[in-house]
Design an enzyme around this catalytic site. Structure first.
Site, PDB file in Angstrom:
ATOM      1  N   ALA A  40      66.101  29.441  44.719  1.00  0.00           N
ATOM      2  CA  ALA A  40      66.948  29.681  45.373  1.00  0.00           C
ATOM      3  C   ALA A  40      65.432  29.826  46.605  1.00  0.00           C
ATOM      4  O   ALA A  40      64.133  30.079  46.178  1.00  0.00           O
ATOM      5  CB  ALA A  40      67.572  30.833  45.796  1.00  0.00           C
ATOM      6  N   SER A  64      60.721  32.584  48.032  1.00  0.00           N
ATOM      7  CA  SER A  64      61.897  31.774  47.320  1.00  0.00           C
ATOM      8  C   SER A  64      62.402  33.463  45.271  1.00  0.00           C
ATOM      9  O   SER A  64      61.488  34.339  45.206  1.00  0.00           O
ATOM     10  CB  SER A  64      61.019  30.656  46.142  1.00  0.00           C
ATOM     11  OG  SER A  64      59.419  31.152  45.952  1.00  0.00           O
ATOM     12  N   ASP A  65      63.376  32.472  44.766  1.00  0.00           N
ATOM     13  CA  ASP A  65      62.966  33.921  43.627  1.00  0.00           C
ATOM     14  C   ASP A  65      64.227  32.915  42.573  1.00  0.00           C
ATOM     15  O   ASP A  65      65.286  32.007  43.367  1.00  0.00           O
ATOM     16  CB  ASP A  65      63.880  35.074  44.180  1.00  0.00           C
ATOM     17  CG  ASP A  65      64.191  35.900  43.264  1.00  0.00           C
ATOM     18  OD1 ASP A  65      62.960  36.556  42.889  1.00  0.00           O
ATOM     19  OD2 ASP A  65      65.215  36.020  42.264  1.00  0.00           O
ATOM     20  N   GLN A  66      63.905  33.099  41.500  1.00  0.00           N
ATOM     21  CA  GLN A  66      64.574  32.466  40.624  1.00  0.00           C
ATOM     22  C   GLN A  66      65.371  33.967  39.587  1.00  0.00           C
ATOM     23  O   GLN A  66      64.800  35.020  39.236  1.00  0.00           O
ATOM     24  CB  GLN A  66      63.872  31.693  39.573  1.00  0.00           C
ATOM     25  CG  GLN A  66      64.949  30.672  38.910  1.00  0.00           C
ATOM     26  CD  GLN A  66      63.493  29.866  37.644  1.00  0.00           C
ATOM     27  OE1 GLN A  66      62.324  30.268  37.319  1.00  0.00           O
ATOM     28  NE2 GLN A  66      63.363  28.976  38.331  1.00  0.00           N
TER      29      GLN A  66
END
Length: 192
Positions: free
Chosen positions: A104, A67-69
């Protein structure tokens, strides 16, 4: 199948733990620098997948969650300030405004190569903040310097926020959990 979270974030670990499934959290190997011309959506999606795929060799028969933001304001990506004064600048710029957070999620089945991806969007309107309030916040919440825009909704960070609009409140913390449940189901992992 073994489940691996490609993150050392205690907040992401806490979200995944809510599902009641055994999992391991492992630091991914990934350069998080945005590429030239990349949109916030593209950056978040690429990094979520890259984080998960970076552990595929180490875990050849696992479901790996990446995940990434990335936050966006005025067409500019907002990264992690890392330094106190940079955090003050970012929060002053975002004060009283609405920021769009792209969270994401990628689920990689390292045994089959199957990749599932999604992005949760969250609109966060910050309160009007004085420089004194910003400095007090960052002094009391130093971990916020490792969050996009130093805006952390957990803990004291809730005092920064006037309004949140999202289909999944978990997205702002870093994992679109509702979609993750669907993705795990697609891999025959039943939660209930």
């Amino acid at each position: 199948m073994q489940i691996v979270l490609a993150s050392t974030s205690p907040y992401r670990r806490e979200i995944i733990a809510r599902l009641g499934l055994p999992f391991e959290a492992v630091a991914p190997h990934c350069d998080e620098t945005p590429l030239p011309g990349e949109t916030a959506l593209m950056t978040a999606t690429r990094l979520a997948r890259a984080k998960a795929e970076s552990l595929a060799g180490r875990f050849p028969a696992a479901l790996i969650i990446g995940s990434d933001q990335v936050a966006l304001l005025d067409g500019q990506q907002i990264g992690k300030p890392l330094e106190f004064e940079r955090g003050v600048e970012m929060l002053a710029w975002m004060s009283g405004r609405t920021v769009l957070f792209h969270s994401a999620l990628a689920l990689v089945n390292s045994a089959t190569g199957r990749v599932q991806e999604t992005v949760g969007l969250t609109r966060v309107t910050l309160r009007e903040l004085s420089e004194t309030q910003i400095r007090h916040y960052l002094t009391r919440e130093p971990d916020a310097l490792h969050c996009a825009g130093a805006a952390k909704s957990e803990g004291l960070g809730g005092a920064l926020i006037a309004r949140i609009e999202s289909d999944d409140p978990n997205s702002l913390i870093g994992v679109p959990l509702f979609e993750l449940v669907t993705m795990l189901g697609n891999e025959s992992v039943e939660i209930l």
